[in-house]
Design a protein around this motif. Structure first.
Motif, short mmCIF file in Angstrom:
data_model
loop_
_atom_site.label_atom_id
_atom_site.label_comp_id
_atom_site.label_asym_id
_atom_site.label_seq_id
_atom_site.Cartn_x
_atom_site.Cartn_y
_atom_site.Cartn_z
N CYS A 8 1.36 0.34 12.12
CA CYS A 8 2.08 1.26 11.24
C CYS A 8 1.57 1.12 9.80
O CYS A 8 1.17 0.03 9.38
N THR A 9 1.61 2.21 9.05
CA THR A 9 0.98 2.20 7.73
C THR A 9 1.86 2.87 6.67
O THR A 9 2.70 3.71 6.97
N ALA A 10 1.60 2.48 5.43
CA ALA A 10 2.18 3.13 4.25
C ALA A 10 1.14 3.07 3.14
O ALA A 10 0.45 2.05 2.99
N GLN B 228 1.48 9.69 -1.46
CA GLN B 228 2.43 8.82 -0.77
C GLN B 228 2.49 9.29 0.69
O GLN B 228 2.83 10.44 0.94
N ARG B 229 2.13 8.41 1.61
CA ARG B 229 2.16 8.81 3.01
C ARG B 229 2.44 7.60 3.88
O ARG B 229 2.25 6.45 3.45
N SER B 230 2.89 7.86 5.10
CA SER B 230 3.22 6.77 6.01
C SER B 230 3.05 7.23 7.45
O SER B 230 3.01 8.44 7.74
N SER B 231 2.94 6.26 8.35
CA SER B 231 2.80 6.55 9.78
C SER B 231 3.61 5.55 10.59
O SER B 231 3.52 4.33 10.35
N ASP B 232 4.38 6.06 11.55
CA ASP B 232 5.15 5.19 12.45
C ASP B 232 4.32 4.71 13.63
O ASP B 232 4.72 3.77 14.34
N GLY C 298 6.99 3.38 9.19
CA GLY C 298 6.19 3.78 8.04
C GLY C 298 7.01 4.06 6.80
O GLY C 298 6.67 3.59 5.70
N MET C 299 8.10 4.81 6.92
CA MET C 299 8.91 5.13 5.75
C MET C 299 9.58 3.90 5.14
O MET C 299 9.57 3.73 3.91
N LEU D 13 6.92 2.21 3.19
CA LEU D 13 6.63 2.94 1.96
C LEU D 13 7.70 2.67 0.91
O LEU D 13 7.39 2.43 -0.27
#
Length: 223
Positions: free
Chosen positions: A56-58, A72-76, A85-86, A89
């Motif tokens: 998972c990323t932010a 600003q972005r994120s991934s679950d 992700g959120m 972030l």
């Protein structure tokens, strides 16, 4: 970590790890200068930990870095929507971090955590990495120049260095021209008037520093 009203960034990569009900969460933090840098680091994390179930990323990148709008972005990455992700972030934003990529690698331990448990775990992994991270404060600095005749170079260099030591300025190298020398230093914008007054005092009004421009620099943050 206490909330700060300053723009911070990482001095270098940092890691943190927690175990929550047999699931392992490895947080990887990286300073980045572009989306392309971030994407490459995400691929690197996936390659380094192919046995993990989730990566998972932010990502937060400032407007000053992109030259356009902030990112600003994120991934679950397969976790239930909004549980990984959120929260990651939000943890970065709460710490006032910019130009930062966070990757949390999760190995599933066989016990489901539920939405609330996932949010807490992913947030805690980021916070654990931040606890050990070296940070820098991103600040604006004025580039000031002072042109002096040869007869005043020694006096000027000594006076400028003493002023910089008191006020936290950074003195650059002295350069020479056929007319004399140019002294440079970086200072906080709000100190420009104080510098002018100090120079006027020791030069008896003969010299005046001038601003050459402004830049953003990273200053190591002491904890």
């Amino acid at each position: 970590m206490p909330h700060r009203s300053r723009a911070l960034t990482l001095a270098g990569p940092a890691e943190g790890e927690i175990i929550e009900r047999k699931s392992r969460f490895l947080a990887l933090l990286h300073p980045v200068r572009s989306i392309e840098d971030a994407d490459a680091l995400v691929r690197e994390a996936r390659s380094a930990h192919p046995d993990a179930r989730h990566h998972c990323t932010a990502l937060v990148i400032s407007e000053a870095t992109t030259g356009a709008g902030p990112v600003q972005r994120s991934s679950d990455d397969g976790e239930p929507s909004g549980t990984a992700g959120m929260p990651m972030l939000q943890a970065l934003l709460h710490a006032d971090l910019t130009d930062t990529l966070a990757v949390v690698v999760r190995w599933f331990g066989g016990v489901k955590l539920g939405a609330g448990g996932l949010v807490r775990a992913y947030t805690a992994a980021i916070e654990d990495a931040l606890d050990g991270a070296a940070l820098c404060e991103r600040v604006e600095r004025c580039e000031m120049a002072l042109d002096v005749p040869f007869t005043d170079v020694g006096l000027a260099e000594n006076a400028v260095r003493q002023w910089a030591d008191r006020q936290g300025g950074v003195v650059g190298e002295t350069t020479y021209t056929p007319q004399g020398a140019r002294l440079t230093l970086q200072i906080a914008p709000e100190l420009a008037h104080d510098l002018s007054q100090d120079v006027a005092a020791w030069s008896q009004g003969r010299l005046t520093p001038h601003e050459m421009g402004r830049r953003i620099i990273d200053v190591p943050l002491s904890r």
